[in-house]
Scaffold this motif. Sequence first.
Motif, PDB file in Angstrom:
ATOM      1  N   LEU A 130       0.826  -1.197   0.000  1.00  0.00           N
ATOM      2  CA  LEU A 130       0.000   0.000   0.000  1.00  0.00           C
ATOM      3  C   LEU A 130       0.870   1.260   0.000  1.00  0.00           C
ATOM      4  O   LEU A 130       0.581   2.216  -0.724  1.00  0.00           O
ATOM      5  CB  LEU A 130      -0.942  -0.008   1.209  1.00  0.00           C
ATOM      6  N   ALA A 131       1.944   1.252   0.780  1.00  0.00           N
ATOM      7  CA  ALA A 131       2.849   2.405   0.823  1.00  0.00           C
ATOM      8  C   ALA A 131       3.458   2.663  -0.555  1.00  0.00           C
ATOM      9  O   ALA A 131       3.517   3.816  -1.004  1.00  0.00           O
ATOM     10  CB  ALA A 131       3.950   2.178   1.857  1.00  0.00           C
ATOM     11  N   LEU A 172      -6.881  -8.626   0.364  1.00  0.00           N
ATOM     12  CA  LEU A 172      -8.196  -8.015   0.199  1.00  0.00           C
ATOM     13  C   LEU A 172      -8.235  -6.613   0.797  1.00  0.00           C
ATOM     14  O   LEU A 172      -8.728  -5.674   0.169  1.00  0.00           O
ATOM     15  CB  LEU A 172      -9.287  -8.872   0.854  1.00  0.00           C
ATOM     16  N   THR A 173      -7.706  -6.474   2.002  1.00  0.00           N
ATOM     17  CA  THR A 173      -7.680  -5.171   2.659  1.00  0.00           C
ATOM     18  C   THR A 173      -6.830  -4.194   1.853  1.00  0.00           C
ATOM     19  O   THR A 173      -7.224  -3.039   1.648  1.00  0.00           O
ATOM     20  CB  THR A 173      -7.129  -5.301   4.091  1.00  0.00           C
ATOM     21  N   ILE A 208      -6.188   0.411  -1.888  1.00  0.00           N
ATOM     22  CA  ILE A 208      -5.604   0.891  -3.149  1.00  0.00           C
ATOM     23  C   ILE A 208      -6.686   1.479  -4.048  1.00  0.00           C
ATOM     24  O   ILE A 208      -6.470   2.486  -4.721  1.00  0.00           O
ATOM     25  CB  ILE A 208      -4.828  -0.233  -3.861  1.00  0.00           C
ATOM     26  N   ARG A 209      -7.858   0.874  -4.047  1.00  0.00           N
ATOM     27  CA  ARG A 209      -8.953   1.361  -4.888  1.00  0.00           C
ATOM     28  C   ARG A 209      -9.430   2.756  -4.473  1.00  0.00           C
ATOM     29  O   ARG A 209     -10.127   3.414  -5.225  1.00  0.00           O
ATOM     30  CB  ARG A 209     -10.113   0.363  -4.910  1.00  0.00           C
ATOM     31  N   GLN A 210      -9.024   3.208  -3.294  1.00  0.00           N
ATOM     32  CA  GLN A 210      -9.363   4.559  -2.836  1.00  0.00           C
ATOM     33  C   GLN A 210      -8.315   5.591  -3.252  1.00  0.00           C
ATOM     34  O   GLN A 210      -8.517   6.781  -3.043  1.00  0.00           O
ATOM     35  CB  GLN A 210      -9.495   4.568  -1.308  1.00  0.00           C
ATOM     36  N   ALA A 250     -13.856  -6.423  -3.991  1.00  0.00           N
ATOM     37  CA  ALA A 250     -12.854  -5.493  -3.443  1.00  0.00           C
ATOM     38  C   ALA A 250     -12.187  -4.677  -4.547  1.00  0.00           C
ATOM     39  O   ALA A 250     -11.632  -3.620  -4.289  1.00  0.00           O
ATOM     40  CB  ALA A 250     -11.803  -6.264  -2.656  1.00  0.00           C
ATOM     41  N   GLY A 251     -12.230  -5.197  -5.787  1.00  0.00           N
ATOM     42  CA  GLY A 251     -11.632  -4.463  -6.895  1.00  0.00           C
ATOM     43  C   GLY A 251     -10.591  -5.224  -7.680  1.00  0.00           C
ATOM     44  O   GLY A 251      -9.906  -4.649  -8.522  1.00  0.00           O
TER      45      GLY A 251
END
Length: 122
Positions: free
Chosen positions: A39-40, A62-63, A68-70, A97-98
């Motif tokens: 994510l970073a 999933l999280t 990431i989709r945000q 989740a995307g």
Amino acid sequence: MTASILTVDDSASLRLATRIALTGAGYTVAEASDGVEGLAKARSCRFDLIITDLNMPNMDGLTMIRQIRQLPIQTGTPIIFLSTESDDGLKQQAKAAGATGWLVKPFQPEQLLRITQKVLAR
């Protein structure tokens, strides 16, 4: 210009196998060892494709995908799950989740390259 791909997996040997297959096909590869690191990296750099494991310490795939989709920087970036899991329920959760697609481990390098080329051609 070559495509930039982020691979996220807690297994160093799997990251190595993925990197060898992708760099051998001419792609640029960045790596992360869990969802937090993935994510970073996704926050700081635009990728053409993200390939992630599902089950990882610190943050699961999933999280990570949901977060990431945000991110505006990753809008439209395809995300492929690369996992030992093949349950249809999990696949539906990943899609919700995307996630763009799913590849079951162990994989053949040709399979990875085929799905990579397919999603990058969109």
